[in-house]
Write a protein that holds these residues in place. Structure first.
Motif, PDB file in Angstrom:
ATOM      1  N   VAL A 285       0.819  -1.209   0.000  1.00 14.35           N
ATOM      2  CA  VAL A 285       0.000   0.000   0.000  1.00 14.35           C
ATOM      3  C   VAL A 285       0.854   1.260   0.000  1.00 14.35           C
ATOM      4  O   VAL A 285       0.483   2.274   0.540  1.00 14.35           O
ATOM      5  N   ILE A 286       1.998   1.193  -0.638  1.00 17.31           N
ATOM      6  CA  ILE A 286       2.931   2.304  -0.658  1.00 17.31           C
ATOM      7  C   ILE A 286       2.815   3.023  -1.990  1.00 17.31           C
ATOM      8  O   ILE A 286       2.782   2.403  -3.034  1.00 17.31           O
ATOM      9  N   ALA A 287       2.744   4.330  -1.936  1.00 18.87           N
ATOM     10  CA  ALA A 287       2.703   5.135  -3.159  1.00 18.87           C
ATOM     11  C   ALA A 287       3.963   5.982  -3.223  1.00 18.87           C
ATOM     12  O   ALA A 287       4.584   6.273  -2.214  1.00 18.87           O
ATOM     13  N   LEU A 288       4.318   6.382  -4.427  1.00 21.05           N
ATOM     14  CA  LEU A 288       5.536   7.144  -4.641  1.00 21.05           C
ATOM     15  C   LEU A 288       5.252   8.274  -5.608  1.00 21.05           C
ATOM     16  O   LEU A 288       4.582   8.085  -6.608  1.00 21.05           O
ATOM     17  N   ALA A 289       5.772   9.439  -5.285  1.00 22.50           N
ATOM     18  CA  ALA A 289       5.673  10.579  -6.201  1.00 22.50           C
ATOM     19  C   ALA A 289       7.043  11.215  -6.311  1.00 22.50           C
ATOM     20  O   ALA A 289       7.696  11.471  -5.304  1.00 22.50           O
ATOM     21  N   CYS A 290       7.512  11.421  -7.532  1.00 17.44           N
ATOM     22  CA  CYS A 290       8.817  12.029  -7.757  1.00 17.44           C
ATOM     23  C   CYS A 290       8.630  13.467  -8.211  1.00 17.44           C
ATOM     24  O   CYS A 290       7.708  13.774  -8.942  1.00 17.44           O
ATOM     25  N   ALA A 291       9.529  14.318  -7.765  1.00 18.57           N
ATOM     26  CA  ALA A 291       9.471  15.722  -8.163  1.00 18.57           C
ATOM     27  C   ALA A 291      10.884  16.234  -8.349  1.00 18.57           C
ATOM     28  O   ALA A 291      11.843  15.617  -7.937  1.00 18.57           O
ATOM     29  N   GLY A 292      11.003  17.380  -8.953  1.00 14.13           N
ATOM     30  CA  GLY A 292      12.314  17.994  -9.064  1.00 14.13           C
ATOM     31  C   GLY A 292      12.707  18.260 -10.491  1.00 14.13           C
ATOM     32  O   GLY A 292      12.453  19.316 -11.027  1.00 14.13           O
ATOM     33  N   SER A 293      13.313  17.308 -11.133  1.00 13.77           N
ATOM     34  CA  SER A 293      13.847  17.535 -12.473  1.00 13.77           C
ATOM     35  C   SER A 293      12.795  17.264 -13.538  1.00 13.77           C
ATOM     36  O   SER A 293      11.767  16.660 -13.288  1.00 13.77           O
ATOM     37  N   ALA A 294      13.086  17.722 -14.727  1.00 13.19           N
ATOM     38  CA  ALA A 294      12.171  17.514 -15.854  1.00 13.19           C
ATOM     39  C   ALA A 294      12.152  16.060 -16.287  1.00 13.19           C
ATOM     40  O   ALA A 294      11.173  15.588 -16.844  1.00 13.19           O
ATOM     41  N   THR A 295      13.228  15.335 -16.047  1.00 17.46           N
ATOM     42  CA  THR A 295      13.256  13.921 -16.404  1.00 17.46           C
ATOM     43  C   THR A 295      12.982  13.092 -15.157  1.00 17.46           C
ATOM     44  O   THR A 295      13.564  13.316 -14.113  1.00 17.46           O
ATOM     45  N   ALA A 296      12.081  12.145 -15.269  1.00 18.16           N
ATOM     46  CA  ALA A 296      11.724  11.310 -14.132  1.00 18.16           C
ATOM     47  C   ALA A 296      12.879  10.389 -13.779  1.00 18.16           C
ATOM     48  O   ALA A 296      13.542   9.845 -14.648  1.00 18.16           O
ATOM     49  N   ARG A 297      13.099  10.242 -12.491  1.00 16.06           N
ATOM     50  CA  ARG A 297      14.111   9.314 -12.005  1.00 16.06           C
ATOM     51  C   ARG A 297      13.402   8.135 -11.369  1.00 16.06           C
ATOM     52  O   ARG A 297      12.443   8.303 -10.636  1.00 16.06           O
ATOM     53  N   SER A 298      13.899   6.958 -11.642  1.00 14.22           N
ATOM     54  CA  SER A 298      13.282   5.751 -11.119  1.00 14.22           C
ATOM     55  C   SER A 298      13.661   5.558  -9.653  1.00 14.22           C
ATOM     56  O   SER A 298      14.824   5.674  -9.281  1.00 14.22           O
ATOM     57  N   VAL A 299      12.654   5.266  -8.826  1.00 14.80           N
ATOM     58  CA  VAL A 299      12.857   4.969  -7.414  1.00 14.80           C
ATOM     59  C   VAL A 299      12.191   3.633  -7.138  1.00 14.80           C
ATOM     60  O   VAL A 299      11.022   3.439  -7.454  1.00 14.80           O
ATOM     61  N   ALA A 300      12.937   2.716  -6.543  1.00 16.25           N
ATOM     62  CA  ALA A 300      12.393   1.409  -6.170  1.00 16.25           C
ATOM     63  C   ALA A 300      12.140   1.404  -4.671  1.00 16.25           C
ATOM     64  O   ALA A 300      12.956   1.897  -3.894  1.00 16.25           O
ATOM     65  N   LEU A 301      11.005   0.856  -4.265  1.00 17.84           N
ATOM     66  CA  LEU A 301      10.632   0.757  -2.859  1.00 17.84           C
ATOM     67  C   LEU A 301      10.443  -0.700  -2.471  1.00 17.84           C
ATOM     68  O   LEU A 301       9.943  -1.496  -3.260  1.00 17.84           O
TER      69      LEU A 301
ATOM     70  N   GLY B  94      -2.850  -5.543  20.029  1.00 17.30           N
ATOM     71  CA  GLY B  94      -1.837  -5.091  20.986  1.00 17.30           C
ATOM     72  C   GLY B  94      -0.416  -5.243  20.489  1.00 17.30           C
ATOM     73  O   GLY B  94       0.502  -4.652  21.063  1.00 17.30           O
ATOM     74  N   ASP B  95      -0.185  -6.036  19.445  1.00 13.45           N
ATOM     75  CA  ASP B  95       1.172  -6.187  18.899  1.00 13.45           C
ATOM     76  C   ASP B  95       1.666  -4.857  18.345  1.00 13.45           C
ATOM     77  O   ASP B  95       0.914  -4.115  17.712  1.00 13.45           O
ATOM     78  N   ARG B  96       2.938  -4.572  18.572  1.00 11.45           N
ATOM     79  CA  ARG B  96       3.580  -3.414  17.952  1.00 11.45           C
ATOM     80  C   ARG B  96       4.234  -3.893  16.665  1.00 11.45           C
ATOM     81  O   ARG B  96       5.057  -4.798  16.663  1.00 11.45           O
ATOM     82  N   VAL B  97       3.824  -3.284  15.551  1.00 11.40           N
ATOM     83  CA  VAL B  97       4.330  -3.622  14.230  1.00 11.40           C
ATOM     84  C   VAL B  97       5.314  -2.535  13.811  1.00 11.40           C
ATOM     85  O   VAL B  97       5.041  -1.348  13.968  1.00 11.40           O
ATOM     86  N   VAL B  98       6.446  -2.940  13.282  1.00 11.36           N
ATOM     87  CA  VAL B  98       7.437  -1.997  12.758  1.00 11.36           C
ATOM     88  C   VAL B  98       7.568  -2.266  11.261  1.00 11.36           C
ATOM     89  O   VAL B  98       7.849  -3.387  10.850  1.00 11.36           O
ATOM     90  N   THR B  99       7.334  -1.235  10.473  1.00  6.14           N
ATOM     91  CA  THR B  99       7.473  -1.335   9.028  1.00  6.14           C
ATOM     92  C   THR B  99       8.723  -0.589   8.617  1.00  6.14           C
ATOM     93  O   THR B  99       8.927   0.558   9.023  1.00  6.14           O
ATOM     94  N   VAL B 100       9.558  -1.241   7.832  1.00  8.04           N
ATOM     95  CA  VAL B 100      10.778  -0.623   7.314  1.00  8.04           C
ATOM     96  C   VAL B 100      10.613  -0.493   5.804  1.00  8.04           C
ATOM     97  O   VAL B 100      10.442  -1.490   5.106  1.00  8.04           O
ATOM     98  N   LEU B 101      10.615   0.749   5.334  1.00  6.83           N
ATOM     99  CA  LEU B 101      10.541   1.034   3.900  1.00  6.83           C
ATOM    100  C   LEU B 101      11.951   1.341   3.424  1.00  6.83           C
ATOM    101  O   LEU B 101      12.606   2.242   3.955  1.00  6.83           O
ATOM    102  N   THR B 102      12.424   0.598   2.451  1.00  6.01           N
ATOM    103  CA  THR B 102      13.756   0.811   1.877  1.00  6.01           C
ATOM    104  C   THR B 102      13.567   1.376   0.482  1.00  6.01           C
ATOM    105  O   THR B 102      12.781   0.850  -0.294  1.00  6.01           O
ATOM    106  N   TRP B 103      14.274   2.469   0.184  1.00  8.31           N
ATOM    107  CA  TRP B 103      14.197   3.060  -1.147  1.00  8.31           C
ATOM    108  C   TRP B 103      15.564   3.073  -1.798  1.00  8.31           C
ATOM    109  O   TRP B 103      16.582   3.165  -1.119  1.00  8.31           O
ATOM    110  N   ARG B 104      15.548   2.895  -3.116  1.00 10.21           N
ATOM    111  CA  ARG B 104      16.758   2.947  -3.937  1.00 10.21           C
ATOM    112  C   ARG B 104      16.406   3.680  -5.219  1.00 10.21           C
ATOM    113  O   ARG B 104      15.313   3.525  -5.751  1.00 10.21           O
TER     114      ARG B 104
END
Length: 143
Positions: free
Chosen positions: A13-29, A54-64
């Motif tokens: 359920v992760i979404a990604l939006a890139c901004a900045g340069s005129a050319t899109a850069r690929s980001v992997a999640l 009651g469980d504590r869930v930890v989500t780690v999102l890694t981006w490249r």
């Protein structure tokens, strides 16, 4: 109790939006979900296989990304069975209305009251880093 199928959907359920340069850069999640458990006098993280209230869930999102620099936004919808606790980064913004409006937890209001962790439906981070990769971690509690 949540099953592996819930965890499979939760990780997607992760979404990604890139901004900045005129050319899109690929980001992997990539997303990894862990549950925090007490072992002896310490707390450990182990892969989440089944969750109970009651469980504590930890989500780690890694981006490249293929080229360092620029900025992008990572947004994550929280499953209804979880309520947001906090992020390892203080740069996150939260939404209580499905991602239409964003702000800082503790500063936002619903009507006359301040937003609480139980109200959060989405969390996002604006990443502005010269690094080619990084991680974001946040925790939630199973309702």
């Amino acid at each position: 109790m949540f099953s592996k199928s819930f965890l499979a959907v939760y990780g997607c359920v992760i979404a990604l939006a890139c901004a900045g340069s005129a050319t899109a850069r690929s980001v992997a999640l990539d997303s990894s979900v862990f549950v925090e458990r007490a072992r002896d006098a310490s707390r450990i993280l182990e892969p989440a296989r089944q969750l109970v209230p009651g469980d504590r869930v930890v989500t780690v999102l890694t981006w490249r990304r293929e080229a360092p620099g620029g900025q992008f936004t990572v947004a994550n919808a929280l499953p209804r069975g979880l309520y947001y606790q906090g992020s390892a980064s203080d740069t996150e913004e939260v939404s209580t209305d499905g991602g239409r409006n964003w702000g800082k937890l503790g500063l936002m209001r619903i009507g006359r009251r301040f937003v609480t962790a139980e109200d959060v439906t989405h969390v996002r981070w604006r990443i502005q880093s010269s690094d080619a990769s990084g991680r974001i971690a946040y925790s939630a509690i199973v309702r």
